[in-house]
Design a protein around this motif. Structure first.
Motif, PDB file in Angstrom:
ATOM      1  N   GLU A   1      41.135  57.355  24.229  1.00 23.87           N
ATOM      2  CA  GLU A   1      41.683  56.357  24.238  1.00 23.87           C
ATOM      3  C   GLU A   1      43.578  56.975  24.291  1.00 23.87           C
ATOM      4  OE1 GLU A   1      41.205  55.663  19.922  1.00 23.87           O
ATOM      5  OE2 GLU A   1      38.891  54.179  20.572  1.00 23.87           O
ATOM      6  N   SER A   2      44.086  56.278  24.869  1.00 24.47           N
ATOM      7  CA  SER A   2      45.389  56.658  25.588  1.00 24.47           C
ATOM      8  C   SER A   2      46.711  55.416  24.794  1.00 24.47           C
ATOM      9  CB  SER A   2      45.838  56.963  26.661  1.00 24.47           C
ATOM     10  OG  SER A   2      45.323  58.127  27.091  1.00 24.47           O
ATOM     11  N   THR A   3      47.767  55.601  25.135  1.00 23.67           N
ATOM     12  CA  THR A   3      48.803  54.435  24.352  1.00 23.67           C
ATOM     13  C   THR A   3      50.090  54.942  25.592  1.00 23.67           C
ATOM     14  OG1 THR A   3      48.506  54.450  22.562  1.00 23.67           O
ATOM     15  CG2 THR A   3      50.602  53.331  23.139  1.00 23.67           C
ATOM     16  N   LEU A   4      49.902  53.694  26.562  1.00 22.42           N
ATOM     17  CA  LEU A   4      50.886  53.639  27.189  1.00 22.42           C
ATOM     18  C   LEU A   4      52.802  52.901  27.356  1.00 22.42           C
ATOM     19  CD1 LEU A   4      51.675  54.308  30.638  1.00 22.42           C
ATOM     20  CD2 LEU A   4      51.055  51.426  30.477  1.00 22.42           C
ATOM     21  N   LEU A   5      53.368  53.464  27.000  1.00 20.06           N
ATOM     22  CA  LEU A   5      54.508  53.510  26.663  1.00 20.06           C
ATOM     23  C   LEU A   5      55.867  53.171  28.002  1.00 20.06           C
ATOM     24  CD1 LEU A   5      56.841  54.262  23.925  1.00 20.06           C
ATOM     25  CD2 LEU A   5      58.145  54.520  26.195  1.00 20.06           C
ATOM     26  N   LEU A   6      56.806  51.868  28.458  1.00 14.68           N
ATOM     27  CA  LEU A   6      57.805  52.118  28.972  1.00 14.68           C
ATOM     28  C   LEU A   6      59.103  51.661  28.434  1.00 14.68           C
ATOM     29  CD1 LEU A   6      55.326  48.866  31.353  1.00 14.68           C
ATOM     30  CD2 LEU A   6      55.611  51.214  31.591  1.00 14.68           C
ATOM     31  N   THR A   7      59.921  52.194  28.959  1.00 13.64           N
ATOM     32  CA  THR A   7      61.406  52.016  28.596  1.00 13.64           C
ATOM     33  C   THR A   7      62.258  52.311  30.209  1.00 13.64           C
ATOM     34  OG1 THR A   7      63.265  52.698  26.933  1.00 13.64           O
ATOM     35  CG2 THR A   7      61.329  54.988  28.102  1.00 13.64           C
ATOM     36  N   PHE A   8      63.408  52.459  29.751  1.00 14.08           N
ATOM     37  CA  PHE A   8      64.309  52.234  30.385  1.00 14.08           C
ATOM     38  C   PHE A   8      65.157  54.038  30.239  1.00 14.08           C
ATOM     39  CE2 PHE A   8      63.350  48.325  31.347  1.00 14.08           C
ATOM     40  CZ  PHE A   8      63.271  47.676  32.489  1.00 14.08           C
ATOM     41  N   ASP A   9      64.538  54.289  30.409  1.00 15.16           N
ATOM     42  CA  ASP A   9      65.647  56.164  29.842  1.00 15.16           C
ATOM     43  C   ASP A   9      65.917  56.812  31.303  1.00 15.16           C
ATOM     44  OD1 ASP A   9      63.096  56.472  30.441  1.00 15.16           O
ATOM     45  OD2 ASP A   9      63.270  58.248  29.096  1.00 15.16           O
ATOM     46  N   GLY A  10      65.964  56.632  32.299  1.00  9.16           N
ATOM     47  CA  GLY A  10      66.180  57.459  33.461  1.00  9.16           C
ATOM     48  C   GLY A  10      67.837  58.159  33.361  1.00  9.16           C
ATOM     49  N   LYS A  11      68.316  58.995  33.805  1.00  6.44           N
ATOM     50  CA  LYS A  11      69.228  59.907  33.808  1.00  6.44           C
ATOM     51  C   LYS A  11      70.734  57.971  33.973  1.00  6.44           C
ATOM     52  CE  LYS A  11      67.597  64.055  35.751  1.00  6.44           C
ATOM     53  NZ  LYS A  11      67.359  64.268  36.998  1.00  6.44           N
ATOM     54  N   MET A  12      71.507  58.736  33.148  1.00  2.65           N
ATOM     55  CA  MET A  12      72.772  57.364  32.917  1.00  2.65           C
ATOM     56  C   MET A  12      73.281  58.563  32.001  1.00  2.65           C
ATOM     57  SD  MET A  12      71.062  54.209  32.088  1.00  2.65           S
ATOM     58  CE  MET A  12      69.556  54.367  31.047  1.00  2.65           C
ATOM     59  N   GLU A  13      74.926  58.530  32.548  1.00  4.26           N
ATOM     60  CA  GLU A  13      76.219  59.188  31.838  1.00  4.26           C
ATOM     61  C   GLU A  13      76.107  58.832  30.628  1.00  4.26           C
ATOM     62  OE1 GLU A  13      80.624  60.184  32.548  1.00  4.26           O
ATOM     63  OE2 GLU A  13      80.032  59.391  34.569  1.00  4.26           O
ATOM     64  N   GLY A  14      76.045  59.008  29.812  1.00  7.40           N
ATOM     65  CA  GLY A  14      76.305  58.618  28.522  1.00  7.40           C
ATOM     66  C   GLY A  14      74.911  58.334  27.439  1.00  7.40           C
ATOM     67  N   LEU A  15      73.368  58.714  28.357  1.00  6.42           N
ATOM     68  CA  LEU A  15      72.232  58.666  27.477  1.00  6.42           C
ATOM     69  C   LEU A  15      72.732  59.471  26.207  1.00  6.42           C
ATOM     70  CD1 LEU A  15      70.160  56.651  27.543  1.00  6.42           C
ATOM     71  CD2 LEU A  15      68.774  58.440  28.990  1.00  6.42           C
ATOM     72  N   TYR A  16      71.820  59.280  24.962  1.00  2.00           N
ATOM     73  CA  TYR A  16      71.877  59.996  24.175  1.00  2.00           C
ATOM     74  C   TYR A  16      72.905  60.358  23.360  1.00  2.00           C
ATOM     75  CZ  TYR A  16      66.698  59.750  25.938  1.00  2.00           C
ATOM     76  OH  TYR A  16      66.089  59.371  26.420  1.00  2.00           O
TER      77      TYR A  16
ATOM     78  N   ALA B   1      78.888  49.292  30.797  1.00  2.69           N
ATOM     79  CA  ALA B   1      77.719  49.131  30.719  1.00  2.69           C
ATOM     80  C   ALA B   1      77.901  49.855  31.901  1.00  2.69           C
ATOM     81  CB  ALA B   1      76.575  49.213  29.831  1.00  2.69           C
ATOM     82  N   GLU B   2      77.192  50.433  33.305  1.00  2.00           N
ATOM     83  CA  GLU B   2      76.431  49.609  34.166  1.00  2.00           C
ATOM     84  C   GLU B   2      74.381  50.242  33.939  1.00  2.00           C
ATOM     85  OE1 GLU B   2      77.345  52.097  36.864  1.00  2.00           O
ATOM     86  OE2 GLU B   2      77.222  54.255  36.425  1.00  2.00           O
ATOM     87  N   PHE B   3      73.747  48.912  34.696  1.00  2.00           N
ATOM     88  CA  PHE B   3      72.783  49.406  34.514  1.00  2.00           C
ATOM     89  C   PHE B   3      72.010  49.025  35.767  1.00  2.00           C
ATOM     90  CE2 PHE B   3      68.404  47.047  33.748  1.00  2.00           C
ATOM     91  CZ  PHE B   3      67.737  48.708  32.954  1.00  2.00           C
ATOM     92  N   THR B   4      70.980  50.420  36.201  1.00  2.00           N
ATOM     93  CA  THR B   4      70.061  49.401  37.724  1.00  2.00           C
ATOM     94  C   THR B   4      68.371  49.791  36.919  1.00  2.00           C
ATOM     95  OG1 THR B   4      71.722  50.464  38.606  1.00  2.00           O
ATOM     96  CG2 THR B   4      69.396  51.120  39.781  1.00  2.00           C
ATOM     97  N   PRO B   5      67.377  48.701  36.790  1.00  4.65           N
ATOM     98  CA  PRO B   5      66.064  48.664  36.347  1.00  4.65           C
ATOM     99  C   PRO B   5      65.190  49.858  36.389  1.00  4.65           C
ATOM    100  CG  PRO B   5      66.835  47.237  37.424  1.00  4.65           C
ATOM    101  CD  PRO B   5      67.737  47.767  37.727  1.00  4.65           C
ATOM    102  N   ILE B   6      66.043  51.301  36.460  1.00  8.42           N
ATOM    103  CA  ILE B   6      65.008  51.899  36.513  1.00  8.42           C
ATOM    104  C   ILE B   6      63.349  52.333  35.484  1.00  8.42           C
ATOM    105  CG2 ILE B   6      64.596  54.767  37.294  1.00  8.42           C
ATOM    106  CD1 ILE B   6      67.443  54.489  38.449  1.00  8.42           C
TER     107      ILE B   6
END
Length: 213
Positions: A19-34, A153-158
């Motif tokens: 049993e496993s849970t798949l998670l999707l998010t747009f958390d690629g390398k971006m300046e200022g992330l976190y 912001a700038e956003f590339t859908p990675i």
């Protein structure tokens, strides 16, 4: 990528073995992330140990700013929003307890920008608008945006995929997910419809996602 495009993604598995849970998010390398902003969990789907399972997700590359409402670390709603394109800016104002974004106008080349002119600190999110939606699905979250300051912001859908059951949909990620990334794709480089197989290697417990042939 200024043109709106649609991507339909299907993730499927059969007899995964655990049993496993798949998670999707747009958390690629971006300046200022976190530091200046935080990614938001987009999709979560549990897959059983045995038998076939499928998750479907649709992304439309039409971005929007929204005035986010956050409860217990999750974006639960938005009071108002405005569709935005690269190199455009908008201003959030408040009158008689009603919030409104102004019509977009020319801004900083290549960036999306939202100014806060409400007189108070606000939470603002960047999201995308699927067909038929009245409010965007949030992907990036900016908290405590001061009066007379802006979100740029700038956003590339990675898009990235993880196996983890530690989060819920629309949860704001305060730090990087600890489990390894098992899949990463720039949605702009994919076809409109793609199908992906999720498998688990029993001897190592490692997961992988490959495109279905």
């Amino acid at each position: 990528m200024t043109q709106a495009f649609v991507r339909h993604l299907t993730f499927q598995t059969k007899d995964l073995g655990k049993e496993s849970t798949l998670l999707l998010t747009f958390d690629g390398k971006m300046e200022g992330l976190y530091e200046k902003f935080y990614p938001v969990v987009w999709k979560i789907s549990p897959f059983g140990k045995a038998g076939p399972y499928r998750m479907q997700a649709t992304y439309t590359h039409q971005l929007a700013f929204s005035k986010a409402q956050v409860v217990n670390g999750k974006i639960v709603d938005a009071e108002t929003c405005i569709e935005i394109k690269p190199s455009e800016k908008t201003t959030l104002t408040e009158e008689n307890n009603v919030f409104q974004f102004s019509n977009p106008e020319k801004g900083v080349d290549g960036f999306f920008q939202a100014w806060n002119k409400t007189g108070l600190v606000q939470d603002i999110a960047v999201g995308f608008m699927n067909a038929g939606d009245f409010m965007p699905k949030p992907v990036l979250y900016f908290n405590d945006v001061g009066d007379s300051s802006n979100v740029t912001a700038e956003f590339t859908p990675i898009l990235r995929a993880y196996i983890t059951s530690d989060y819920q949909e629309t949860a704001v990620l305060q730090g990087a997910i600890e489990t390894p990334v098992i899949w990463e794709q720039n949605l702009g480089a994919l076809g409109e419809n793609t199908t992906w197989n999720l498998k688990r290697e029993p001897s190592t417990g490692h997961y992988k996602i490959t495109q279905a042939k």
